[in-house]
Write an enzyme that holds these catalytic residues in place. Structure first.
Site, PDB file in Angstrom:
ATOM      1  N   GLU B  77      15.121 -65.488 -13.566  1.00 50.30           N
ATOM      2  CA  GLU B  77      14.213 -65.214 -12.448  1.00 50.30           C
ATOM      3  C   GLU B  77      12.946 -66.064 -12.506  1.00 50.30           C
ATOM      4  O   GLU B  77      12.442 -66.513 -11.472  1.00 50.30           O
ATOM      5  CB  GLU B  77      13.859 -63.723 -12.406  1.00 50.30           C
ATOM      6  CG  GLU B  77      14.981 -62.824 -11.896  1.00 50.30           C
ATOM      7  CD  GLU B  77      16.071 -62.578 -12.937  1.00 50.30           C
ATOM      8  OE1 GLU B  77      15.855 -62.918 -14.115  1.00 50.30           O
ATOM      9  OE2 GLU B  77      17.138 -62.046 -12.568  1.00 50.30           O
ATOM     10  N   GLN B  99      17.978 -60.382  -7.387  1.00 48.42           N
ATOM     11  CA  GLN B  99      19.205 -59.627  -7.126  1.00 48.42           C
ATOM     12  C   GLN B  99      18.959 -58.125  -6.975  1.00 48.42           C
ATOM     13  O   GLN B  99      19.505 -57.492  -6.080  1.00 48.42           O
ATOM     14  CB  GLN B  99      20.205 -59.897  -8.248  1.00 48.42           C
ATOM     15  CG  GLN B  99      21.607 -59.495  -7.900  1.00 48.42           C
ATOM     16  CD  GLN B  99      22.609 -60.221  -8.774  1.00 48.42           C
ATOM     17  OE1 GLN B  99      22.728 -59.926  -9.961  1.00 48.42           O
ATOM     18  NE2 GLN B  99      23.312 -61.175  -8.217  1.00 48.42           N
ATOM     19  N   ASP B 101      15.618 -55.042  -7.523  1.00 49.36           N
ATOM     20  CA  ASP B 101      14.206 -54.756  -7.779  1.00 49.36           C
ATOM     21  C   ASP B 101      13.811 -54.830  -9.254  1.00 49.36           C
ATOM     22  O   ASP B 101      12.828 -55.448  -9.621  1.00 49.36           O
ATOM     23  CB  ASP B 101      13.866 -53.363  -7.222  1.00 49.36           C
ATOM     24  CG  ASP B 101      15.028 -52.379  -7.387  1.00 49.36           C
ATOM     25  OD1 ASP B 101      15.484 -52.173  -8.519  1.00 49.36           O
ATOM     26  OD2 ASP B 101      15.488 -51.841  -6.364  1.00 49.36           O
ATOM     27  N   GLY B 102      14.608 -54.177 -10.113  1.00 47.57           N
ATOM     28  CA  GLY B 102      14.224 -54.084 -11.518  1.00 47.57           C
ATOM     29  C   GLY B 102      14.432 -55.365 -12.297  1.00 47.57           C
ATOM     30  O   GLY B 102      14.076 -55.441 -13.477  1.00 47.57           O
ATOM     31  N   PRO B 106      11.131 -60.662 -15.154  1.00 50.40           N
ATOM     32  CA  PRO B 106      11.092 -61.993 -15.800  1.00 50.40           C
ATOM     33  C   PRO B 106      10.422 -63.052 -14.928  1.00 50.40           C
ATOM     34  O   PRO B 106       9.986 -64.075 -15.438  1.00 50.40           O
ATOM     35  CB  PRO B 106      12.580 -62.312 -16.018  1.00 50.40           C
ATOM     36  CG  PRO B 106      13.250 -60.984 -16.079  1.00 50.40           C
ATOM     37  CD  PRO B 106      12.491 -60.124 -15.098  1.00 50.40           C
ATOM     38  N   HIS B 146      18.172 -50.732 -11.085  1.00 54.44           N
ATOM     39  CA  HIS B 146      18.771 -51.121  -9.806  1.00 54.44           C
ATOM     40  C   HIS B 146      18.263 -50.300  -8.625  1.00 54.44           C
ATOM     41  O   HIS B 146      18.784 -50.419  -7.530  1.00 54.44           O
ATOM     42  CB  HIS B 146      20.300 -50.981  -9.875  1.00 54.44           C
ATOM     43  CG  HIS B 146      20.970 -51.986 -10.751  1.00 54.44           C
ATOM     44  ND1 HIS B 146      20.770 -52.032 -12.098  1.00 54.44           N
ATOM     45  CD2 HIS B 146      21.833 -52.989 -10.457  1.00 54.44           C
ATOM     46  CE1 HIS B 146      21.496 -53.010 -12.615  1.00 54.44           C
ATOM     47  NE2 HIS B 146      22.143 -53.617 -11.643  1.00 54.44           N
TER      48      HIS B 146
END
Lengths: 373, 341
Positions: B77, B99, B101-102, B106, B146
C-alpha cells in the site's frame, strides 16, 4: 552471489589508477573536458564552503538546524554531473551539492532550515534543473521517484533511442534509508515496471548514531539484487567514479534497461545535523581514516598532476568565499513569512476552513493593533 | 439545497437516461467516464485489472483502457500511494484502490506525511490530484481488518479532502468530481451499499462534491450520517413516522470539509440533532459535528447533540457485528432521548 569489487579511478593519493572493476566505466570519462574537471573541483569546494558558512550561521542563531554535507561532495557532484538536463533528481535532505550542480538558489535550503519554508522551490521551474524538493521522512521520496519514472514511461520518454528525448530519474538516499520499507517497495515497484530509475545510496557509515552494521549484515549494494535491481559499489569519495558509474547507469535506465542501484562509500565528516554530537558515538581514528580519503584533497592532487596551478585553486577559493558571503548577507535579511501564508497552499482549490481560519486570525491579530492604538 | 428522497425511485424513473444500478456499477461507470474524458487519469491497485477488484468495481476497465491505465500493482500500500504521488508530480491523476479499509495503514505515512502535505511543502507550486478509494465499513460478515471505518484519521489531516457517497447516483457523480479535484481526495465507499440498486441519472449534474444534503424532510429531530449509515437513518425515519415523530435526514456526503449550512439550518428548525456513524464514537466525525453544532446553533438546541456510533472497541468478530453496528433501533433510542428533553 559474487561480490563486485569497489569501482575506483583515483587512488587515495590522487593518482589515476583504475581498479579492475572500473575498467568497464572508463570510457565514460572520455566525455569529460578539462573544463568539466575544473567544474567538478569548483562545485565541491563551493559547496563545502557554503556548508561551513551555513553551519556557522546556525551556530549564530540564524537557523534552527543545519544538515552538513561535508565529506560527501565527491559522491554528490560526480553523480549530479552525470545527469542530463532533462533528467529528474529526487534528493533526500543532505544533497546540497546536487542542488548546486542543478542550479537552484542555495538560499532556498537555508530558508527551509531557518524555518521560513518547508522547501518551496518549484522543480518545474526550468531554473531549478528538475531538482525536486527535500523530503525529511527517510526513504519516502524513493517511491515518488519511482512513480515519476512510471510517468516518464507513460509519456514515451524512455527507450526511444533519442538522447534528446529519453530521460531518467536519479534518486538519492542514505544508509539508514535502506532499512525503510519504502526503499524496499521502491525496488519492488521499479523492478516490476522496469522504470528508468537510478537509486544512488550515499553510505556515509552512520544513521545519526547507529552504524551500518546495525542496518545490514550484507554490504548495502547487495540489498537491491534480491529485488532484481542490478547494483554496483563505488568509492564515493572519488568524484570520477561517481560520475562514470552514474553516467552509465543513467544511460542504461534511459535506454529502457530498468532500474539500477549504486552504493557510494563515503563518510559524514561532520555531525548528522547541528543538533548532534558525533563524539558521543564515533572514534577519532575512524574520522581520521576518512579525512585522509577526502574527495576534494584527492581531486586537487589529481588536477595538479594534470598541470593545474595555484592560480586556478586560489581563484576557486575566492569564488567560494564570495558565494558564502552572498549567502550570509541574504540570510541576515530574511524575514519571516506573512502569517496568513500558512493557510494559502494547504489545498490547491478554495477550502472553506482555510478561508475561515485565515480571516479569523487576521481579525484576531488586528484586534491587538486596535488595542495598542 | 434540493430535497431528494433516494429511496423513492419514481421521482426520476420516467427519464430514459436514468438507470437502476448498484453502487458498484455506478462507480465502475464513473471511473470509466473519467478514464475516457482525461488521458491523464489512471487506476492503480491490487487485483483491479484482470480480476476487476475484489468487489468488481473496476471490472472490465483494464480490457477497455489497457494495462498502463488500469494497473495491477505489487501488493504494497505504501508503494501504491507513494508511486501515485510521483505520477501526480508528473501530471497524472492517479486513482488508487485500497482493497479493504483495514489495509490502508501501511500507506498511512505516504497519505498523511506526503500526499496531504506536498502541495503545502511546495508553496503551491504543484497540485496533488490523487484519489484514494477505500471500500469501508461493516455489514459484510468479513474477517478482521475488513469492516473498519477509519475516516476520522484522514479528516484530521490537513491537506486531504474526505468524501463518502450513500447512493449509486452520488457514487457515479462524486467519483468524477473527486478525480477532477486538484487536491487529494479520500473516497470512502460503503461496501454494504455496493449491491442494492438505485437510480443513476446520467443527464443530471452533480451536486457539489462537498455539499451536504437533506434527503428527507422532517420537523422534530435532525438525524445525520454519511455512507452506509444514511440508509439506516431512512429506516429509522420510517419507524419514527409510525410513532408520530418526524425525522429530517441529512446525508453528509463530505466529511472534510463539512458543509454546515444545511445542518445548521435543519437544527435551527428541529432543535434536536442525532449524528450516526459506524466508526467508534471517541474523537470521531460525529464528535466534531456535535461540538460545532453546539457552537453555531446553541440557542436553537432543545437537547444535547447525541452520537450513535460503534463502540470504542476494535471491530468485533463478524458474529457480533450487528451488535456493534448501530441499527435503526439504536438510532431510535437516541431519538427518544433527545425527544425526552
Amino acid at each position: 552471489m559474487t561480490e563486485t569489487p569497489t569501482v575506483q579511478f583515483l587512488s587515495v593519493e590522487g593518482e589515476f589508477a583504475p581498479t579492475e572493476s572500473a575498467e568497464e566505466y572508463r570510457s565514460y570519462l572520455d566525455r569529460l573536458s578539462e573544463t568539466d574537471l575544473q567544474e567538478f573541483y569548483r562545485k565541491m569546494v563551493v559547496v563545502r564552503r557554503f556548508d561551513g558558512e551555513a553551519t556557522n550561521l546556525q551556530r549564530q542563531g540564524q537557523m534552527a538546524l543545519w544538515v552538513p554535507s561535508h565529506g560527501q561532495e565527491g559522491a554528490q557532484v560526480g553523480s549530479a554531473y552525470a545527469a542530463r538536463p532533462h533528467d529528474h533528481l529526487f534528493p533526500s535532505y543532505r544533497e546540497h551539492a546536487v542542488g548546486l550542480v542543478r542550479g537552484i538558489d542555495m538560499l532556498a535550503i537555508v530558508e527551509l532550515l531557518r524555518g521560513n519554508t518547508h522547501g518551496g522551490w518549484d522543480p518545474a521551474d526550468p531554473t531549478n534543473g528538475n531538482f525536486h524538493g527535500y523530503c525529511l521522512v527517510i526513504g519516502s521520496h524513493s517511491l515518488h521517484a519511482t512513480g515519476y519514472a512510471m510517468g516518464l514511461q507513460r509519456d514515451g520518454l524512455v527507450g526511444t533511442g533519442d538522447p534528446e528525448v529519453d530521460a531518467a530519474v536519479l534518486c538519492y538516499f542514505g544508509d539508514g534509508a535502506t532499512s525503510q520499507g519504502d526503499v524496499s517497495e521502491a525496488f519492488v515497484f521499479s523492478a516490476s515496471s522496469q522504470t528508468p530509475n537510478v537509486f544512488f545510496l550515499q553510505n556515509n557509515q552512520w544513521a545519526i548514531s547507529v552504524p551500518v552494521s546495525v542496518q545490514s549484515r550484507v554490504p548495502l549494494y547487495l540489498r537491491s539484487r534480491g529485488f532484481g535491481v542490478p547494483s554496483v559499489q563505488i568509492d564515493g569519495n572519488d568524484v570520477l567514479a561517481s560520475y562514470a558509474v552514474t553516467a552509465k547507469a543513467l544511460d542504461d535506465a534511459r535506454g529502457g534497461g530498468g532500474p539500477q542501484f549504486i552504493e557510494a562509500l563515503t563518510y559524514r565528516i561532520g555531525a548528522h545535523t547541528t543538533s548532534d554530537d558525533p563524539t558521543k558515538y564515533r572514534e577519532n581514528a575512524e574520522q581520521e581514516f576518512w579525512v585522509k580519503r577526502d574527495p576534494i584533497v584527492r581531486f586537487e592532487k589529481y588536477l595538479r598532476s594534470l598541470g593545474e596551478g595555484d592560480a586556478f585553486f586560489d581563484g576557486v577559493k575566492a569564488e567560494a568565499d564570495d558565494f558564502a558571503a552572498d549567502i550570509r548577507a541574504r540570510t541576515l535579511v530574511l524575514e519571516a513569512p506573512p502569517i496568513g501564508t500558512m493557510f494559502d497552499h494547504v489545498y490547491s482549490e478554495p477550502h472553506p476552513v482555510m478561508t475561515e481560519q485565515k480571516l479569523w486570525l487576521e481579525r484576531y491579530e488586528s484586534s491587538f493593533q486596535e488595542e495598542q492604538a | 439545497m434540493t430535497t431528494v428522497n433516494p429511496s423513492n425511485p419514481t421521482t426520476a424513473a420516467a427519464a430514459p437516461e436514468v438507470q437502476e444500478l448498484p453502487m458498484a456499477k455506478a462507480l465502475n461507470l464513473g471511473l470509466a467516464k473519467a478514464l475516457a474524458d482525461d488521458p491523464k487519469v489512471l487506476l492503480m491497485g491490487e487485483d483491479i485489472g484482470r480480476l476487476g477488484g475484489v468487489f468488481r468495481v473496476t471490472e472490465g476497465l483494464q480490457a477497455q483502457f489497457g494495462a498502463d491505465r488500469v494497473v495491477d500493482t505489487p501488493l504494497a500500500e505504501s508503494g501504491i500511494i507513494g508511486t501515485a504521488i510521483g505520477l501526480a508530480m508528473r501530471g497524472y491523476r492517479p486513482v488508487c484502490e485500497i482493497q479493504f479499509d483495514g489495509f490502508i495503514w501501511p500507506g498511512f505515512d505516504q497519505i498523511t506525511s506526503q500526499l496531504a502535505k506536498l502541495t503545502n511543502r511546495g508553496g503551491g507550486a504543484f497540485s496533488m490530484p490523487v484519489v484514494i478509494r477505500v471500500p469501508y465499513g461493516g455489514h459484510i460478515g468479513a474477517v478482521e481488518h475488513h469492516q473498519e471505518s477509519p475516516e476520522a484519521y484522514f479528516a484530521h489531516t490537513a491537506g486531504l479532502r474526505v468524501v463518502s457517497p450513500s447512493t449509486p447516483n452520488d457514487a457515479y457523480w462524486m467519483m468524477q468530481e473527486a478525480i477532477r479535484s486538484n487536491d487529494p481526495v479520500m473516497f470512502f465507499e460503503p461496501k454494504s451499499r455496493y449491491w442494492p440498486k438505485g437510480p443513476v441519472d446520467f443527464t443530471g449534474s452533480a451536486a457539489p462534491l462537498h455539499a451536504s444534503r437533506v434527503v428527507r424532510v422532517g420537523t422534530d429531530v435532525t438525524v445525520l450520517a454519511h455512507g452506509a449509515m444514511v440508509s439506516v437513518l431512512m429506516q429509522a425515519a420510517e419507524i419514527a413516522d409510525a410513532e408520530g415523530i418526524s425525522l429530517e435526514v441529512i446525508d453528509l456526503r463530505s466529511i472534510s470539509p463539512i458543509d454546515y449550512g444545511p445542518i445548521v439550518d435543519s437544527v435551527t428548525k428541529t432543535g434536536r440533532l442525532v449524528v450516526a456513524q459506524e466508526a467508534s464514537g471517541f474523537v470521531s466525525v460525529g464528535s466534531e459535528i456535535a461540538a460545532t453544532v453546539a457552537e453555531r446553533a446553541f440557542y436553537s438546541l432543545q437537547a444535547p447533540v447525541l452520537r450513535v456510533a460503534g463502540f470504542d472497541t476494535p471491530f468485533p468478530p463478524a458474529k457480533l457485528e450487528t451488535v456493534f453496528l448501530p441499527d435503526a433501533d439504536r438510532v431510535m433510542e437516541a431519538v427518544d432521548r433527545v425527544m425526552a428533553y
